[in-house]
Write an enzyme that holds these catalytic residues in place. Structure first.
Site, PDB file in Angstrom:
ATOM      1  N   CYS A  44      -0.211   3.410  10.601  1.00 39.54           N
ATOM      2  CA  CYS A  44       0.394   4.538   9.898  1.00 39.54           C
ATOM      3  C   CYS A  44       1.010   5.503  10.902  1.00 39.54           C
ATOM      4  CB  CYS A  44      -0.637   5.284   9.063  1.00 39.54           C
ATOM      5  SG  CYS A  44       0.093   6.685   8.188  1.00 39.54           S
ATOM      6  N   SER A  77       0.825  -1.212   0.000  1.00 40.14           N
ATOM      7  CA  SER A  77       0.000   0.000   0.000  1.00 40.14           C
ATOM      8  C   SER A  77       0.861   1.264   0.000  1.00 40.14           C
ATOM      9  CB  SER A  77      -0.902  -0.011   1.238  1.00 40.14           C
ATOM     10  OG  SER A  77      -1.730   1.134   1.247  1.00 40.14           O
TER      11      SER A  77
HETATM   12  C1  LIG Z   1       5.598   6.807   0.122  1.00 41.16           C
HETATM   13  C2  LIG Z   1       4.999   5.711   0.970  1.00 41.16           C
HETATM   14  C3  LIG Z   1       3.629   5.716   1.224  1.00 41.16           C
HETATM   15  C4  LIG Z   1       3.057   4.708   1.995  1.00 41.16           C
HETATM   16  N1  LIG Z   1       1.714   4.717   2.209  1.00 41.16           N
HETATM   17  C5  LIG Z   1       1.146   3.687   2.898  1.00 41.16           C
HETATM   18  C6  LIG Z   1      -0.261   3.627   3.050  1.00 41.16           C
HETATM   19  O1  LIG Z   1      -1.031   4.445   2.555  1.00 41.16           O
HETATM   20  N2  LIG Z   1      -0.771   2.584   3.776  1.00 41.16           N
HETATM   21  C7  LIG Z   1       0.027   1.602   4.338  1.00 41.16           C
HETATM   22  O2  LIG Z   1      -0.485   0.687   4.968  1.00 41.16           O
HETATM   23  N3  LIG Z   1       1.365   1.649   4.183  1.00 41.16           N
HETATM   24  C8  LIG Z   1       1.934   2.664   3.480  1.00 41.16           C
HETATM   25  N4  LIG Z   1       3.284   2.682   3.318  1.00 41.16           N
HETATM   26  C9  LIG Z   1       4.109   1.627   3.946  1.00 41.16           C
HETATM   27  C10 LIG Z   1       4.425   0.505   2.965  1.00 41.16           C
HETATM   28  O3  LIG Z   1       3.244  -0.136   2.519  1.00 41.16           O
HETATM   29  C11 LIG Z   1       5.349  -0.535   3.645  1.00 41.16           C
HETATM   30  O4  LIG Z   1       4.670  -1.126   4.744  1.00 41.16           O
HETATM   31  C12 LIG Z   1       6.640   0.076   4.151  1.00 41.16           C
HETATM   32  O5  LIG Z   1       7.112   1.056   3.261  1.00 41.16           O
HETATM   33  C13 LIG Z   1       7.731  -0.974   4.350  1.00 41.16           C
HETATM   34  O6  LIG Z   1       8.018  -1.674   3.162  1.00 41.16           O
HETATM   35  P1  LIG Z   1       9.231  -1.220   2.163  1.00 41.16           P
HETATM   36  O7  LIG Z   1      10.455  -1.083   3.000  1.00 41.16           O
HETATM   37  O8  LIG Z   1       9.320  -2.319   1.156  1.00 41.16           O
HETATM   38  O9  LIG Z   1       8.818   0.069   1.566  1.00 41.16           O
HETATM   39  C14 LIG Z   1       3.880   3.671   2.539  1.00 41.16           C
HETATM   40  C15 LIG Z   1       5.252   3.697   2.276  1.00 41.16           C
HETATM   41  C16 LIG Z   1       5.816   4.675   1.497  1.00 41.16           C
HETATM   42  C17 LIG Z   1       7.291   4.638   1.235  1.00 41.16           C
END
Ligand SMILES: Cc1cc2nc3c(=O)[nH]c(=O)nc-3n(C[C@H](O)[C@H](O)[C@H](O)COP(=O)(O)O)c2cc1C
Length: 308
Positions: free
Chosen positions: A134, A25
């Site tokens: 969040c 997400s």
């Molecule tokens: C720009 C951005 C926006 C995000 N928005 C959401 C969101 O709306 N809802 C959510 O559950 N997680 C959100 N996340 C978290 C990601 O879904 C994920 O849980 C987190 O980034 C860790 O994974 P990664 O290291 O692969 O990015 C967001 C992350 C980023 C970087």
């Protein structure tokens, strides 16, 4: 010599996925934005940006900053609200032929329940992911930091709707296993872990925070060891399937999460710099599974061998 293709499908409680590689997400828009870059029909599932009951403008800029081995964001759940999502995005998501897991966030349990009940039974909604983690909005994060509140919100949604439920947890707690037990007690079909780690960046010359919201969520390769630790601890605490998230960008990252106890993974920040990361992982998965002598994804899940 021909090989019988390995089955890649996975089951998370009441949710069946064609394969274990999903996109996280907030890092993949509402999928339409990525259609020209990625063969969406191959993904194990798509989790669009979290929606709230009413539209939110999000936080003031700057809202994203690059860091060593990752990024900070303080988007603040910028979205057009539930009804706009149902009208403008859900039909497209439902047409992809892959499970769309709708991410929702509420300020109260009632709001979570109301949103879930509205989504219940709508075509295109394969499951609901509860964003109780969040770091960028006040009011919502408490559900993910307290086991009893987590149980109440998951249980409330479970009673209000018939679709599978994923509870997305925050790493910003002392005991994530306790919160996971709350999610399991509430009836979650799966536990997604992790959301971002609370962090900040500073421009010392201007003596200013880099993010308009001062604090933000750290993501990307920098948080992978934290995410692996969380998945490992959750897997020891509950029987509920886990979806691993945090710094996943390669097949090696993915296999580490499966061995730690995740039944599936979500690719997040990597989508920003390599939109095809999830597809590349999927392409490499059969050979990685075969290299361990396993016949399916489930054979690898939680097979970590600890030193005696
Ligand atoms: C720009 C951005 C926006 C995000 N928005 C959401 C969101 O709306 N809802 C959510 O559950 N997680 C959100 N996340 C978290 C990601 O879904 C994920 O849980 C987190 O980034 C860790 O994974 P990664 O290291 O692969 O990015 C967001 C992350 C980023 C970087």
């Amino acid at each position: 010599m021909t090989h019988t293709p390995l089955p890649l499908d996975v089951t998370l409680g009441r949710l069946d996925l064609p394969n274990p590689v999903l996109v996280a997400s907030g890092t993949f828009g509402y999928a339409r934005e990525m259609a020209g870059l990625v063969d969406l029909s191959r993904l194990g599932g798509v989790i669009p940006k979290t929606i709230t009951r009413v539209a939110r403008p999000g936080n003031r800029p700057w809202r994203t900053v690059e860091t060593a081995a990752g990024m900070l964001n303080s988007i603040g759940l910028d979205n057009d609200g539930l009804e706009a999502f149902i009208e403008h995005h859900l039909p497209y998501l439902g047409s992809l032929g892959v499970p769309a897991i709708v991410s929702i966030a509420g300020r109260t349990i009632e709001e979570f329940v109301e949103m879930a009940a509205r989504l219940d039974g709508l075509s295109g909604v394969a499951a609901i992911e509860l964003n109780i983690s969040c770091p960028n909005v006040s009011g919502g994060v408490d559900f993910g930091t307290d086991p009893a509140s987590c149980e109440r919100v998951v249980g409330g949604v479970r009673r209000a709707c018939g679709v599978p439920i994923l509870a997305k947890l925050t790493p910003n707690v002392t005991d994530i296993a306790a919160v996971a037990r709350g999610a399991e007690a509430g009836g979650a079909d799966a536990i997604s872990a992790i959301n971002t780690c609370l962090g900040m960046g500073i421009d010392w010359r201007r003596r200013r925070p880099l993010l308009g919201n001062v604090l933000g969520g750290l993501s990307g390769p920098a948080i992978k060891p934290i995410a692996l630790r969380c998945v490992y601890q959750i897997a020891k605490a509950v029987k509920t399937p886990i979806v691993g998230i945090g710094g996943i960008a390669s097949i090696d990252d993915t296999m580490e999460f499966l061995v730690a106890g995740a039944s599936a993974v979500q690719v997040g920040t990597a989508n920003f710099y390599r939109p095809t990361a999830a597809i590349e992982i999927l392409d490499a998965l059969p050979a990685a599974l075969a290299s361990l002598g396993t016949k399916c994804v489930a054979d690898v899940v939680g097979t970590l061998e600890l030193p005696q």
